[in-house]
Design a protein around this motif. Structure first.
Motif: not given
Length: 163
Positions: A65-68, A115-123
């Protein structure tokens, strides 16, 4: 299988070996690397340093998954000796940096349990020539899921800095 695009960077130690080690660990922990760009020599972005960077982009097929994928890239960074992450736009020299740029055409903003932020696509990807030039090299016709432009179109005005 999902196609994931990552950006790789290093400006300390044996830079070429750092990138090769990161690619090997990505293969072992995330999935099959199906394309890898050339290595690009670039100036530091967002901070001053005497050390130039070596950057690349890769496409990886994964079942994660994206978070994994985010958790694995951060684990790889730690395994390769990175001890601190950039915080609040404050950047510094690093042995390795692995940024998750795109996960298929997913548009996502989420915080992991750690607590890590994931923003897709990378901003910030479209502001960085060291991301866009390698990405356009391996996937020129890939369309940015928000901007609706290809990687080739986005990178066309950027300066090429190859060694």
């Amino acid at each position: 299988m999902a196609k994931v695009y990552v950006g790789l960077g290093t400006n300390l130690g044996d830079k070429e070996q750092n990138l090769r080690d990161a690619v090997q660990k990505i293969e072992e922990q995330i999935g099959k690397v199906i394309s890898l760009s050339a290595f690009y020599v670039t100036a530091p972005w967002g901070f001053a340093s005497e050390n130039s960077f070596l950057n690349a982009a890769a496409c990886v097929e994964t079942e994660l998954s994206p978070l994994a994928v985010l958790q694995e890239t951060q684990a790889i960074e730690r395994e390769l000796g990175r001890t601190k992450k950039s915080v609040d736009g404050v950047y510094s020299d690093r042995l390795i940096d692995i940024d998750l740029l795109l996960y298929e055409d997913l548009v996502l903003s989420v915080t992991s349990p750690s607590g890590a932020e994931l923003n897709l696509p990378h901003p910030l990807m479209t502001e960085r020539d060291f991301v866009m030039l390698p990405l356009a090299e391996i996937e020129p016709e890939l369309v940015h899921p928000v901007l609706g432009k290809t990687m080739k179109e986005i990178s066309s005005g950027m300066k090429k800095r190859l060694d």
